[in-house]
Design an enzyme around this catalytic site. Structure first.
Site, PDB file in Angstrom:
ATOM      1  CG  HIS A 157      -1.356  -1.099   1.342  1.00 29.71           C
ATOM      2  ND1 HIS A 157      -2.794  -1.485   1.033  1.00 29.71           N
ATOM      3  CD2 HIS A 157      -1.563  -2.105   2.241  1.00 29.71           C
ATOM      4  CE1 HIS A 157      -3.228  -2.593   1.429  1.00 29.71           C
ATOM      5  NE2 HIS A 157      -2.403  -3.221   2.106  1.00 29.71           N
ATOM      6  CB  SER A 278      12.901  22.554 -15.617  1.00 28.63           C
ATOM      7  OG  SER A 278      12.353  23.701 -15.586  1.00 28.63           O
ATOM      8  CE  LYS A 284      12.021  19.681 -11.117  1.00 31.13           C
ATOM      9  NZ  LYS A 284      10.603  19.879 -11.785  1.00 31.13           N
ATOM     10  CD  GLU A 291       8.405  12.601 -15.538  1.00 31.27           C
ATOM     11  OE1 GLU A 291       7.535  12.999 -15.156  1.00 31.27           O
ATOM     12  OE2 GLU A 291       9.521  12.948 -15.991  1.00 31.27           O
ATOM     13  CD  GLN A 323      -4.210  -2.017 -46.135  1.00 31.58           C
ATOM     14  OE1 GLN A 323      -4.118  -2.632 -47.126  1.00 31.58           O
ATOM     15  NE2 GLN A 323      -4.552  -0.718 -46.224  1.00 31.58           N
TER      16      GLN A 323
HETATM   17  N1  ARG Z   1      -2.339  -4.550 -48.335  1.00 34.75           N
HETATM   18  C1  ARG Z   1      -3.122  -5.429 -48.018  1.00 34.75           C
HETATM   19  C2  ARG Z   1      -2.869  -5.810 -46.458  1.00 34.75           C
HETATM   20  O1  ARG Z   1      -1.830  -5.238 -45.890  1.00 34.75           O
HETATM   21  C3  ARG Z   1      -2.768  -6.611 -48.963  1.00 34.75           C
HETATM   22  C4  ARG Z   1      -3.745  -7.790 -48.743  1.00 34.75           C
HETATM   23  C5  ARG Z   1      -4.745  -7.436 -49.885  1.00 34.75           C
HETATM   24  N2  ARG Z   1      -5.512  -8.444 -50.269  1.00 34.75           N
HETATM   25  C6  ARG Z   1      -6.386  -8.354 -50.921  1.00 34.75           C
HETATM   26  N3  ARG Z   1      -7.189  -9.385 -51.113  1.00 34.75           N
HETATM   27  N4  ARG Z   1      -6.800  -7.232 -51.167  1.00 34.75           N
HETATM   28  O2  ARG Z   1      -3.587  -6.512 -45.908  1.00 34.75           O
END
Ligand code: ARG
Length: 467
Positions: A157, A278, A284, A291, A323
């Site tokens: 604590h 600082s 400082k 941090e 993606q």
């Molecule tokens: N740029 C896409 C990714 O990073 C590539 C895969 C795309 N595949 C597709 N069927 N459009 O996921």
């Protein structure tokens, strides 16, 4: 610019805004080396099964390596019209080799290609994290001999609780980091699976050899279900979790050391190379690295959330949403790697303020629990009774403004007639530390045993650095 993924079915060029919206080259160019590695293995497999001639395979491999060098040397042109790193590399290959280049994508899709590239990238990145963790463990371990005789107050604590040897503190962090390393290994095992050759989602009618590709890329396993693995990003989420917990561990350490370096605690002097000043207050010396280690954990933890939310609504198999896994994935690894890189020299460079610590060590009745256990074991007093009794003694000592060891004999005997001068052998912080007995405790022999155990783990049985 014509993109290889845009077939004859289209009657209009892509809208520029769609190009900007859908591109991933701005972040997935990091995958270039792994994309090339995967493509070369794929071409070699195609040659082995007779889909490419040996000469075509050679031309493809040589040209891919050239492209890799150009990207590495920053002389390769990127263009969002080509969407991602996979399209960039394939287009450059076709530009240079014509029809031979057009054969590379036989028996694969970008879906399995992307998944393979990330697996290769994550596998390497996990190895770097593991090395960073080991390095930090060693930094903590290396302090143990120098700080062997320093006693620190242990807290619960954030109130003074019981005395603890400094190496016990350092090795506590080694334990946490060791569990982190275990999670890195587990995660690596599930990452180290080959997805290449599952094509878009269902596999291919072509006579490819997935086991051959897997071997070339040193994957331990071949994914058994094409549908599963073309959508699988579990290893991405898992690594984000592993990194989040590392970040959380680093954050707790950073918080502790920020407190310890204050005038209020005055336990620790941080190395000045790792502090900042600082712009207004000339005195400082701020612990900004600590941090930010604490602060950056928020990003890493946030990325884990991002990834879980990203996958939770996706039907099988590939969806373009995936993606969006890369920015948080890359940032999590890069952030934790940086934190680890700074943590090790900071741990090594800090000095304990022995006098400052010793000065206040007898404050806070760190030996009260030791006294309670003495009454239980030496005097046969029931735990609850002993607990109450020592509480009353602490109250008395507080009123007199003394430590338990400084209480006069009459006060001790007023609390319990069986108490005599012998009790002083366990009072005072140093005696209290020495009185510990249990396995894993801060008893000096136990801490010594821990140190030797860690020497073996971190440097091998002979104490030699592990490779
Ligand atoms: N740029 C896409 C990714 O990073 C590539 C895969 C795309 N595949 C597709 N069927 N459009 O996921």
């Amino acid at each position: 610019m014509a993109t290889p993924s845009r077939s004859g079915v289209f009657s209009q060029a892509t809208d520029r805004r769609v190009e900007r919206f859908t591109e991933s080259i701005s972040f997935d160019r990091r995958l270039y080396a792994h994309d090339i590695q995967g493509s070369i293995a794929h071409a070699q497999m195609l040659a082995k099964v007779g889909i490419l001639t040996a000469e075509e395979c050679e031309q493809i491999s040589v040209t891919l390596k050239q492209i890799g060098k150009e990207i590495e040397n920053d002389i390769f042109p990127f263009n969002i019209a080509l969407e991602d790193i996979h399209m960039h590399i394939e287009s450059a290959l076709i530009e240079r080799l014509g029809d031979v280049g057009r054969k590379l994508h036989t028996g694969r899709s970008r879906n399995d290609q992307v998944a393979t590239d990330i697996r290769l990238w994550v596998r390497d990145a996990l190895d770097r994290i593991d090395a960073g963790l080991l390095n930090l463990q060693r930094a903590f371990f290396e302090r143990c001999e120098a700080d062997a005789d320093v006693i620190l107050p242990g807290y619960t604590h954030l109130q003074r609780a019981q005395p603890v040897l400094a190496p016990h503190y350092w090795l506590a962090y080694c334990e946490k980091l060791e569990r982190d390393r275990g999670r890195v290994r587990d995660c690596r095992r599930r990452t180290n699976v080959c997805s290449l050759g599952v094509a878009a989602l269902a596999g291919t009618t072509l006579p490819i050899d997935r086991h051959d590709v897997a071997e070339r890329l040193q994957f331990a396993e071949v994914a058994a279900n094409s549908l599963d693995v073309s959508s699988d990003r579990d290893f991405v989420v898992e690594s984000a979790f592993v990194l989040s917990l590392i970040a959380a561990h680093l954050s707790t350490w950073a918080e502790e050391w920020i407190l310890w370096s204050t005038v209020e605690f005055n336990f620790l002097k941080l190395p000045h190379q790792f502090c900042t000043g600082s712009s207004i207050m000339p005195q400082k010396i701020n612990p900004d690295v600590l941090e930010l280690t604490r602060g950056k954990s928020a990003r890493v933890i946030g990325h884990l959330q991002h990834l879980l939310v990203l996958i939770k609504g996706l039907p099988l198999a590939y969806n373009r949403d995936l993606q969006e896994d890369k920015p948080p994935l890359f940032d999590s690894f890069e952030t934790v790697e940086l934190c680890l890189e700074l943590a090790a020299p900071l741990v090594a460079g800090a000095t304990l303020n022995r006098e400052g610590i010793a000065e206040k060590l007898e404050k806070g009745y760190l030996d009260a629990t030791t006294l309670m256990e003495y009454l239980i074991f030496q005097k046969g007093i029931a735990q609850r009774t002993a607990h109450h009794l020592v509480g009353a003694l602490v109250k008395d000592a507080m009123q007199r403004g003394v430590s338990l060891a400084e209480l006069p004999l009459e006060a001790l005997q007023a609390a319990h007639p069986d108490l005599d001068e012998n009790v002083r052998s366990i009072l005072g912080v140093k005696n209290a530390v020495e009185a510990f007995k249990s396995y894993g405790s801060t008893a000096p022999v136990e801490v010594r045993r821990q140190i030797e155990r860690w020497r073996g783990i971190l440097y091998g049985q002979e104490g030699l650095p592990l490779g």
